[in-house]
Scaffold this motif. Structure first.
Motif, PDB file in Angstrom:
ATOM      1  N   GLU A 364      14.040  21.179   4.161  1.00  0.00           N
ATOM      2  CA  GLU A 364      14.051  20.015   3.279  1.00  0.00           C
ATOM      3  C   GLU A 364      12.700  19.321   3.372  1.00  0.00           C
ATOM      4  OE1 GLU A 364      16.388  16.075   3.959  1.00  0.00           O
ATOM      5  OE2 GLU A 364      17.753  17.445   2.959  1.00  0.00           O
ATOM      6  N   ASP A 365      11.980  19.271   2.261  1.00  0.00           N
ATOM      7  CA  ASP A 365      10.709  18.549   2.176  1.00  0.00           C
ATOM      8  C   ASP A 365       9.746  18.951   3.299  1.00  0.00           C
ATOM      9  OD1 ASP A 365      11.827  17.218   0.042  1.00  0.00           O
ATOM     10  OD2 ASP A 365      12.577  15.575   1.275  1.00  0.00           O
ATOM     11  N   GLY A 366       9.605  20.236   3.541  1.00  0.00           N
ATOM     12  CA  GLY A 366       8.636  20.715   4.524  1.00  0.00           C
ATOM     13  C   GLY A 366       9.101  20.641   5.960  1.00  0.00           C
ATOM     14  N   ARG A 367      10.314  20.235   6.201  1.00  0.00           N
ATOM     15  CA  ARG A 367      10.803  20.172   7.581  1.00  0.00           C
ATOM     16  C   ARG A 367      12.153  20.879   7.662  1.00  0.00           C
ATOM     17  NH1 ARG A 367      11.603  13.990   6.344  1.00  0.00           N
ATOM     18  NH2 ARG A 367      13.378  14.209   4.982  1.00  0.00           N
ATOM     19  N   TRP A 368      12.506  21.242   8.878  1.00  0.00           N
ATOM     20  CA  TRP A 368      13.834  21.792   9.125  1.00  0.00           C
ATOM     21  C   TRP A 368      14.720  20.681   9.678  1.00  0.00           C
ATOM     22  CZ3 TRP A 368      15.740  26.370   7.681  1.00  0.00           C
ATOM     23  CH2 TRP A 368      14.858  27.403   7.386  1.00  0.00           C
ATOM     24  N   ILE A 369      15.955  20.655   9.194  1.00  0.00           N
ATOM     25  CA  ILE A 369      16.927  19.728   9.769  1.00  0.00           C
ATOM     26  C   ILE A 369      18.022  20.569  10.418  1.00  0.00           C
ATOM     27  CG2 ILE A 369      18.621  17.926   9.303  1.00  0.00           C
ATOM     28  CD1 ILE A 369      16.770  16.938   7.123  1.00  0.00           C
ATOM     29  N   VAL A 370      18.107  20.470  11.725  1.00  0.00           N
ATOM     30  CA  VAL A 370      19.074  21.256  12.504  1.00  0.00           C
ATOM     31  C   VAL A 370      20.236  20.337  12.855  1.00  0.00           C
ATOM     32  CG1 VAL A 370      19.427  22.589  14.602  1.00  0.00           C
ATOM     33  CG2 VAL A 370      17.199  22.661  13.451  1.00  0.00           C
ATOM     34  N   THR A 371      21.431  20.739  12.448  1.00  0.00           N
ATOM     35  CA  THR A 371      22.616  19.907  12.701  1.00  0.00           C
ATOM     36  C   THR A 371      23.531  20.606  13.693  1.00  0.00           C
ATOM     37  OG1 THR A 371      22.474  18.947  10.501  1.00  0.00           O
ATOM     38  CG2 THR A 371      24.587  18.736  11.641  1.00  0.00           C
ATOM     39  N   VAL A 372      23.967  19.857  14.671  1.00  0.00           N
ATOM     40  CA  VAL A 372      24.794  20.389  15.755  1.00  0.00           C
ATOM     41  C   VAL A 372      26.085  19.599  15.831  1.00  0.00           C
ATOM     42  CG1 VAL A 372      24.897  20.695  18.250  1.00  0.00           C
ATOM     43  CG2 VAL A 372      22.746  21.059  17.057  1.00  0.00           C
ATOM     44  N   LEU A 373      27.198  20.312  15.997  1.00  0.00           N
ATOM     45  CA  LEU A 373      28.461  19.630  16.275  1.00  0.00           C
ATOM     46  C   LEU A 373      28.529  19.460  17.785  1.00  0.00           C
ATOM     47  CD1 LEU A 373      31.204  18.589  15.184  1.00  0.00           C
ATOM     48  CD2 LEU A 373      32.115  20.888  15.574  1.00  0.00           C
ATOM     49  N   GLU A 374      28.551  18.211  18.255  1.00  0.00           N
ATOM     50  CA  GLU A 374      28.432  17.979  19.700  1.00  0.00           C
ATOM     51  C   GLU A 374      29.501  17.013  20.191  1.00  0.00           C
ATOM     52  OE1 GLU A 374      24.407  16.633  19.840  1.00  0.00           O
ATOM     53  OE2 GLU A 374      24.823  14.793  18.775  1.00  0.00           O
ATOM     54  N   ARG A 375      29.692  16.986  21.504  1.00  0.00           N
ATOM     55  CA  ARG A 375      30.689  16.098  22.109  1.00  0.00           C
ATOM     56  C   ARG A 375      30.262  14.648  21.910  1.00  0.00           C
ATOM     57  NH1 ARG A 375      28.829  17.642  27.257  1.00  0.00           N
ATOM     58  NH2 ARG A 375      30.116  16.011  28.165  1.00  0.00           N
ATOM     59  N   SER A 376      31.221  13.840  21.476  1.00  0.00           N
ATOM     60  CA  SER A 376      30.891  12.423  21.255  1.00  0.00           C
ATOM     61  C   SER A 376      30.582  11.711  22.565  1.00  0.00           C
ATOM     62  CB  SER A 376      32.053  11.715  20.567  1.00  0.00           C
ATOM     63  OG  SER A 376      32.287  12.286  19.320  1.00  0.00           O
ATOM     64  N   ASP A 377      31.161  12.196  23.659  1.00  0.00           N
ATOM     65  CA  ASP A 377      30.975  11.489  24.924  1.00  0.00           C
ATOM     66  C   ASP A 377      29.683  11.886  25.629  1.00  0.00           C
ATOM     67  OD1 ASP A 377      31.637  14.042  25.601  1.00  0.00           O
ATOM     68  OD2 ASP A 377      33.012  13.495  27.202  1.00  0.00           O
ATOM     69  N   ALA A 378      28.918  12.828  25.050  1.00  0.00           N
ATOM     70  CA  ALA A 378      27.687  13.271  25.695  1.00  0.00           C
ATOM     71  C   ALA A 378      26.500  12.576  25.064  1.00  0.00           C
ATOM     72  CB  ALA A 378      27.539  14.780  25.546  1.00  0.00           C
ATOM     73  N   ALA A 379      25.422  12.489  25.829  1.00  0.00           N
ATOM     74  CA  ALA A 379      24.175  12.054  25.219  1.00  0.00           C
ATOM     75  C   ALA A 379      23.704  13.196  24.316  1.00  0.00           C
ATOM     76  CB  ALA A 379      23.146  11.741  26.294  1.00  0.00           C
ATOM     77  N   GLN A 380      22.548  13.078  23.705  1.00  0.00           N
ATOM     78  CA  GLN A 380      22.106  14.092  22.751  1.00  0.00           C
ATOM     79  C   GLN A 380      22.062  15.477  23.387  1.00  0.00           C
ATOM     80  OE1 GLN A 380      18.377  11.804  22.786  1.00  0.00           O
ATOM     81  NE2 GLN A 380      17.414  13.779  22.517  1.00  0.00           N
ATOM     82  N   THR A 381      22.335  16.498  22.583  1.00  0.00           N
ATOM     83  CA  THR A 381      22.440  17.869  23.081  1.00  0.00           C
ATOM     84  C   THR A 381      21.077  18.446  23.448  1.00  0.00           C
ATOM     85  OG1 THR A 381      24.370  18.182  21.696  1.00  0.00           O
ATOM     86  CG2 THR A 381      23.302  20.166  22.512  1.00  0.00           C
ATOM     87  N   PHE A 382      20.041  18.090  22.661  1.00  0.00           N
ATOM     88  CA  PHE A 382      18.720  18.659  22.900  1.00  0.00           C
ATOM     89  C   PHE A 382      17.728  17.577  23.319  1.00  0.00           C
ATOM     90  CE2 PHE A 382      20.671  21.772  20.051  1.00  0.00           C
ATOM     91  CZ  PHE A 382      20.487  22.918  20.823  1.00  0.00           C
ATOM     92  N   MET A 383      16.775  17.990  24.146  1.00  0.00           N
ATOM     93  CA  MET A 383      15.720  17.088  24.583  1.00  0.00           C
ATOM     94  C   MET A 383      14.643  17.012  23.497  1.00  0.00           C
ATOM     95  SD  MET A 383      16.755  16.309  27.669  1.00  0.00           S
ATOM     96  CE  MET A 383      15.371  15.822  28.679  1.00  0.00           C
ATOM     97  N   GLN A 384      13.610  16.245  23.787  1.00  0.00           N
ATOM     98  CA  GLN A 384      12.607  15.962  22.763  1.00  0.00           C
ATOM     99  C   GLN A 384      11.676  17.144  22.466  1.00  0.00           C
ATOM    100  OE1 GLN A 384      10.630  12.343  23.666  1.00  0.00           O
ATOM    101  NE2 GLN A 384      10.050  11.948  21.574  1.00  0.00           N
TER     102      GLN A 384
END
Lengths: 460, 156
Positions: A364-384
């Motif tokens: 989308e507009d020169g970038r990739w948008i990666v969407t993950v289904l993740e646990r609501s009780d966890a912090a973000q799935t991937f680091m920076q």
């Protein structure tokens, strides 16, 4: 049914809809988090510090501080922390009456709660012209020539002028010095910055800019009583703790008046790094202490991805002879999967962190948008950090999380959709850095008892 | 505008904004998300709003931008074709709600704002940043396509 009848029916249907009631409150919480996360946080060590920001919304005070009348207001100001509440209850407070006036505005620094590793500063702002002022603090060395090797942040927001407020300064890797210079940049959060009523457009991926206009600056020299900066006890251990297939070694407990720090290290034979640990402590007299949920809650190793320091409410004023640790759950990062390969064109991941799945990859507009289904009780799935095929490192600058995917699909209960944007990324494969890969949850808490006064341990 | 004032003004228009989003996106869940996003963006930018009397039209414009973004995203994922104005028969065959969703964007916005959200011609012109005459022209074209017999001054 003709068109006008359809129109009437559609109007009735729309009139019957109930609009969500919490949209303003949600927006305010989100804006506070954004502002907070953009405040300066300075750390001398380049290791990961897990910092959780919770708003202290001035919970009701059941506590009555009757011995020292001047401390009643202070007791109300520390209800966000059990340890600080215990400190005030035990008169563990350094009064420091500093005051500075700039035009109509006066800032008074009134109390400190100091120990070997942290300083909590209690202050108030008074002004007739401004109904509400907020603070951007900066902490320097005592001579003002260099940033102090610490992290810091306010403990509450939206405190009216005239009321006591606080900020906590943490020194995770060294002791509190004899003195510090504290600079307050004050700004009016209600100030209108320019004339144009510009609508905001765009897809919402850009990072907003935080640049308040300061109305006054104040500088204070905080000199600490050596009695307080000496307070802290260190106990050493080598107690194994087996959590499923992995083993930890508890190597130390630091008991400061403002928090307790548990130090662990993973066994050399472990196949995974410890990324998070949940536990609670019980003293020999049955008093329970939980992990901190605000401010710095965990610290990382400078050499490995392992999180080795975990903070809990302090047992300092309880003089416990022993504490029993009950481990509840842990997150682990497989040493063989410190990065995860994703085929962006086909939205395929070689593996995914336990409890999460790759939902989509969209160009989308020169970038990739990666969407993950993740646990609501966890912090973000991937680091920076993420990497291309040649190992070049990039950084994720924006991510969103919510109940709905970009295509409107609703997440199952207990899960949410997290989307990260890989800006200006031309390639069709990427290596993302997972925060964890495996979860461990105890059927019954795994316990180990730590003797705090046994031979071999030493205290400072 | 401070946060208290923002909360009060947003609360007063919340229901109207939600209906606008529901009709624009055709989906209550998506409308909730769009409303939340628009309110956040408005809160973030409310310091820029020097003239509070424009608050309602200003926040509605923000909502329309959010809805337009979402609509564009949806179009990429599902078949959500906008029908040309020459396809009068195709509009006839659709239920009103769907026919509105298939209108070209500039006509769809005018119909929603004027006949469902209850904005005046003057307010529509402010929200859409076009002259009032353009709003009148667009609403005539839209009403013709939808075969709705509504007056120029608003609802039935």
């Amino acid at each position: 049914m003709n068109r006008n009848e359809e129109y009437r029916q559609l109007l009735q249907e729309l009139d019957a809809l109930e609009a969500p009631k919490d949209c303003v409150a949600r927006a305010m919480r989100r804006e506070r988090r954004r502002k907070y996360l953009l405040r300066p946080v300075i750390s001398a060590a380049a290791v990961f510090v897990l910092f959780v920001a919770l708003v202290n919304l001035s919970s009701p005070v059941a506590y009555a501080c009757s011995r020292v009348p001047g401390l009643r207001e202070l007791a109300q100001a520390v209800t966000f922390s059990r340890s600080l509440t215990d400190a005030v209850d035990n008169d563990y407070v350094q009064p420091i009456n500093l005051s500075e006036t700039n035009g109509d505005i006066t800032v008074k620094v009134e109390y400190l709660i100091v120990d070997q590793r942290s300083v909590t500063v209690f202050y108030r702002i008074e002004s007739e012209c401004y109904p509400h002022l907020e603070v951007d603090p900066i902490v320097h060395s005592a001579d003002g020539t260099a940033p102090a090797p610490c992290s810091y942040g306010p403990n509450e927001w939206d405190v009216p002028n005239g009321e006591l407020r606080s900020l906590t300064i943490n020194f995770p890797y060294q002791d509190v010095p004899d003195a510090l210079q504290l600079v307050f940049h004050l700004y009016d959060p209600n100030h209108r910055q320019d004339e144009a009523p510009e609508p905001i457009s765009g897809s919402g991926w850009a990072d907003p800019v935080y640049d308040p206009e300061y109305v006054a600056d104040f500088t204070f020299l905080l000199e600490f009583d050596p009695y307080f900066t000496a307070q802290g006890k260190h106990f050493t251990f080598d107690e194994p703790l087996v959590l499923g297939d992995q083993t930890l070694h508890i190597t130390g407990v630091d008991v400061y008046p403002s928090y307790l720090n548990l130090t662990v290290v993973g066994d050399d034979n472990n196949s995974a790094w410890l990324r998070s640990l949940k536990f609670y402590l019980v003293t020999n007299r049955g008093e329970r202490f939980d992990m901190l949920s605000n401010g710095i809650v965990a610290t990382g190793s400078p050499d490995t991805p392992e999180m080795i320091g975990y903070r809990a409410d302090s047992t300092y004023f309880y003089r416990a002879k022993s504490i029993t640790l009950y481990a509840i759950s842990a997150e682990w990062l497989d040493k063989a999967h410190e990065t995860i390969h994703i085929d962006l064109n086909n939205a395929h991941a070689d593996t995914m962190p336990q409890g999460s799945s790759l939902y989509s990859c969209r160009r989308e507009d020169g970038r990739w948008i990666v969407t993950v289904l993740e646990r609501s009780d966890a912090a973000q799935t991937f680091m920076q950090d993420y990497f291309d095929a040649e190992g070049n490192r990039y950084e994720i600058h924006s991510w969103t999380s919510g109940q709905y995917a970009l295509d409107g699909v609703t997440a199952p209960e207990g899960f949410s959709y997290g989307s990260i944007a890989l800006n200006d990324y031309p390639y069709d494969e990427v290596w993302l850095t997972p925060r964890y890969t495996e979860l461990w949850t105890a059927e019954r808490p795994v316990s180990v008892t730590l003797e705090l006064d046994q031979a071999g341990n030493h205290s400072k | 505008m401070n946060w208290d004032e923002f909360a009060r003004r947003t609360e007063a228009i919340r229901s109207k904004l939600y209906k606008t989003a529901v009709l624009y996106l055709g989906d209550e869940a998506a409308a909730e998300e769009a409303l939340a996003e628009a309110v956040y963006k408005a809160l973030h930018g409310c310091k820029k709003l020097r003239q509070p009397e424009y608050f309602d039209t200003w926040i509605t414009r923000i909502l329309l931008n959010v809805c337009a973004d979402e609509h564009r995203r949806k179009k990429r994922l599902v078949e959500l074709d906008v029908l040309p104005e020459t396809a009068a028969e195709a509009f006839d065959a659709l239920p009103l709600r769907e026919a509105i969703a298939r209108l070209p964007q500039e006509l769809r916005e005018v119909v929603i704002l004027r006949y469902f959200s209850g904005y005046t011609l003057h307010e529509c012109a402010e929200i859409l940043h076009v002259p009032q005459g353009t709003v009148v022209t667009r609403q005539r074209r839209a009403l013709t396509l939808l075969r709705l017999e509504l007056g120029e001054e608003g609802r039935l």
